[in-house]
Design an enzyme around this catalytic site. Structure first.
Site, short mmCIF file in Angstrom:
data_model
loop_
_atom_site.label_atom_id
_atom_site.label_comp_id
_atom_site.label_asym_id
_atom_site.label_seq_id
_atom_site.Cartn_x
_atom_site.Cartn_y
_atom_site.Cartn_z
N GLY A 289 61.47 98.03 107.80
CA GLY A 289 60.65 97.72 107.67
C GLY A 289 61.34 97.49 106.38
CG HIS B 20 57.37 97.65 96.32
ND1 HIS B 20 56.06 98.81 96.68
CD2 HIS B 20 58.04 98.39 97.96
CE1 HIS B 20 55.82 99.77 97.80
NE2 HIS B 20 57.50 99.32 98.21
CE1 TYR C 209 49.14 99.86 104.54
CE2 TYR C 209 48.18 99.26 102.30
CZ TYR C 209 49.22 99.40 103.61
OH TYR C 209 49.98 99.97 102.26
CG ASP D 109 59.37 99.64 100.62
OD1 ASP D 109 59.76 98.60 100.52
OD2 ASP D 109 58.10 100.56 101.09
CG LEU E 157 59.43 104.78 104.81
CD1 LEU E 157 60.82 103.65 103.30
CD2 LEU E 157 58.77 105.30 103.04
CB ALA E 158 55.79 103.86 110.54
CB ALA E 159 51.94 101.94 107.09
CB THR F 61 49.10 102.51 99.21
OG1 THR F 61 49.08 100.32 98.76
CG2 THR F 61 47.92 101.82 100.04
CD GLU G 161 45.54 96.29 98.18
OE1 GLU G 161 44.59 96.42 99.03
OE2 GLU G 161 46.66 95.43 98.51
CG ASP H 159 54.29 103.32 118.57
OD1 ASP H 159 52.87 103.85 117.67
OD2 ASP H 159 54.13 102.52 119.39
NE ARG I 120 55.26 92.33 100.40
CZ ARG I 120 54.31 93.58 100.32
NH1 ARG I 120 54.52 94.66 101.72
NH2 ARG I 120 53.69 93.46 99.54
CE LYS J 21 50.23 103.03 104.05
NZ LYS J 21 51.49 103.78 104.19
P1 NAP Z 1 56.90 96.75 106.68
O1 NAP Z 1 58.41 96.02 106.13
O2 NAP Z 1 55.36 96.47 107.43
O3 NAP Z 1 57.40 98.24 107.07
C1 NAP Z 1 56.39 98.77 108.45
C2 NAP Z 1 56.99 100.15 109.50
O4 NAP Z 1 56.18 100.80 110.11
C3 NAP Z 1 57.96 99.06 109.79
O5 NAP Z 1 59.07 99.46 110.42
C4 NAP Z 1 57.25 99.09 111.39
O6 NAP Z 1 58.46 98.67 112.57
C5 NAP Z 1 56.99 99.97 111.44
N1 NAP Z 1 55.71 100.39 112.13
C6 NAP Z 1 54.58 99.47 112.69
N2 NAP Z 1 53.70 100.41 113.31
C7 NAP Z 1 54.90 101.88 114.04
C8 NAP Z 1 54.45 102.34 114.81
N3 NAP Z 1 53.02 102.79 115.94
N4 NAP Z 1 55.30 103.08 115.04
C9 NAP Z 1 56.53 103.52 114.12
N5 NAP Z 1 56.63 102.60 112.81
C10 NAP Z 1 55.84 101.61 113.45
O7 NAP Z 1 55.90 97.95 105.11
P2 NAP Z 1 56.94 98.17 103.53
O8 NAP Z 1 57.07 97.27 102.49
O9 NAP Z 1 58.77 98.21 103.92
O10 NAP Z 1 56.15 99.66 103.39
C11 NAP Z 1 56.54 101.00 103.81
C12 NAP Z 1 55.67 101.72 103.81
O11 NAP Z 1 55.00 101.51 102.05
C13 NAP Z 1 54.78 101.10 104.72
O12 NAP Z 1 53.54 102.35 104.53
C14 NAP Z 1 53.40 100.22 103.91
O13 NAP Z 1 52.47 100.77 103.40
C15 NAP Z 1 53.73 101.30 102.58
N6 NAP Z 1 53.73 100.53 101.09
C16 NAP Z 1 54.29 99.65 100.88
C17 NAP Z 1 53.68 98.46 99.71
C18 NAP Z 1 54.39 97.47 99.47
O14 NAP Z 1 53.89 96.43 98.73
N7 NAP Z 1 55.52 96.84 99.87
C19 NAP Z 1 53.07 99.31 98.58
C20 NAP Z 1 52.41 100.71 98.63
C21 NAP Z 1 52.44 100.86 100.14
P3 NAP Z 1 58.28 96.67 113.10
O15 NAP Z 1 59.90 96.28 113.28
O16 NAP Z 1 58.37 97.49 114.79
O17 NAP Z 1 57.03 96.57 112.78
#
Ligand code: NAP
Length: 336
Positions: free
Chosen positions: A12, A180, A148, A14, A79-81, A124, A126, A57, A185, A152
């Site tokens: 992802g 972020h 979501y 982050d 970080l997975a979600a 988050t 959210e 997973d 993204r 969380k």
């Molecule tokens: P992201 O780009 O959507 O990355 C999510 C990651 O989780 C991806 O690598 C995805 O894999 C993996 N994933 C999804 N389902 C899974 C499963 N069942 N088993 C294993 N891996 C799985 O999110 P991000 O923006 O980097 O954010 C990182 C974390 O911070 C997340 O938990 C998000 O909710 C949290 N967060 C993000 C923000 C923000 O603004 N970015 C703010 C607050 C919190 P695939 O590549 O296979 O889909």
């Protein structure tokens, strides 16, 4: 001693920036990724030679346990979600299972297999829903307004409980991160959708236009469709934010920290700035469409990051206008 970090969600946004940061610091880094037909590592493709990959997973406690038994990390970054609030309305159960219970699986397996490992949980803003208090801090009541955020909140509360467990306390720090963004993204998020659309419009791209969160081309008949232009968010730059994650696990004590810029901007302002980067007037290209407005709205979300500044010395480095420029320039090169 070389430290070992396991990152769930390494593919992802982050996860990929955090891996780069930790590799630079001399860490041994492992990533936990979902198995897919092409074995594509997403944003982590460029560093696949430098990290150890465990396929698995968060649905599967067995795959989490096997990775922990083999790698024995000093630090886990969970970080997975399923990370899209909008999409979570169409996959409520999947979101709760992966984003909520999946996190709990990580905490529980870690407690059994590597009990002294320090854990970062990706909480988050959210979780605050549509808060009355402005700006929001670590004491603002949680009131999630989408599946979501509810998932969380479950993970967040389980993390805090595990931290205070009298019999076997775990070191789990929760970063309550506000939005972020970056060129990495997902295209189902409004900021990236805008930067990609600006690039496709400016470059006159007609074929292979990326798809939006509803599976349609982001730009159709020269226009981009957005939801609520007045939705207000606090947008920072992802590489700044992953540094805060690492800092939390270096601190002597596990805690919760809000990470934010403290600046509020609307979706309309983001679109205006992004089109201005290429000399276009946003109003000529943006249309609104209620299908992109979530059934229950969140916000305005604006973070008070004074605790993380005071205790860990973290501050955002990248300003809003620079973030928009970085994203548009990256997409101009990508969607040419
Ligand atoms: P992201 O780009 O959507 O990355 C999510 C990651 O989780 C991806 O690598 C995805 O894999 C993996 N994933 C999804 N389902 C899974 C499963 N069942 N088993 C294993 N891996 C799985 O999110 P991000 O923006 O980097 O954010 C990182 C974390 O911070 C997340 O938990 C998000 O909710 C949290 N967060 C993000 C923000 C923000 O603004 N970015 C703010 C607050 C919190 P695939 O590549 O296979 O889909």
């Amino acid at each position: 001693m070389v430290k070992r970090a396991l990152i769930t969600g390494i593919s992802g946004q982050d996860g990929s920036y955090l891996s780069e940061l930790l590799l630079d610091k001399g860490y041994e880094v492992a990533g936990f990724v979902r198995r897919n037909a092409t074995l594509d590592l997403g944003n982590a493709n460029d560093i696949k030679e430098e990290v150890k990959i465990y396929y698995g997973d968060l649905h599967s406690p067995e795959t989490i346990a096997l990775a922990l038994l083999d790698f024995k990390p000093d630090e886990i970054y969970n970080l997975a979600a399923l990370s899209s609030p909008f999409a979570s309305f169409r996959d409520k159960v999947g979101t709760i299972v992966v984003t909520g219970i999946g996190a709990l699986q990580v905490f529980e397996r870690a407690k059994q297999i590597v009990p002294d490992t320090r854990i970062y949980q990706a909480s988050t803003s959210e979780m605050f829903g549509a808060p009355k208090q402005m700006p929001q801090n670590e004491d603002t009541p949680l009131a999630p307004a989408n599946p979501y955020a509810a998932a969380k909140e479950l993970a967040h509360r389980m993390a805090v409980m595990a931290r205070h467990d009298k019999n076997q306390p775990q070191f789990i720090s929760c970063g309550i991160l506000f939005n972020h963004e970056s060129p990495r993204r997902g295209l189902n998020f409004v900021t990236r959708k805008i930067s990609a659309a600006v690039a496709c419009i400016k470059n006159g791209k007609k074929f292979d236009v990326p798809l939006n969160e509803l599976g349609e081309p982001i730009v159709k008949d020269g226009k981009i469709k957005l939801g609520d232009l007045n939705a207000k968010r606090d947008w920072g730059y992802a590489p700044d934010y992953v540094e805060a994650m690492w800092m939390m696990l270096q601190h002597e004590k596990a805690d919760d920290f809000v990470v934010a810029t403290g600046e509020l901007h609307t979706v309309g302002e983001f679109a205006k700035e992004a089109f201005a980067v290429v000399g276009l007037n946003w109003e000529d290209y943006v249309e609104t469409d209620p299908s992109f407005v979530p059934p229950v709205q969140t916000g305005p979300l604006c973070g008070d990051a004074s605790k993380v500044k005071k205790i860990l010395g973290w501050e955002p480095k990248t300003k809003f206008k620079d973030l928009v420029k970085i994203m548009v320039h990256a997409d101009l090169a990508k969607f040419s």
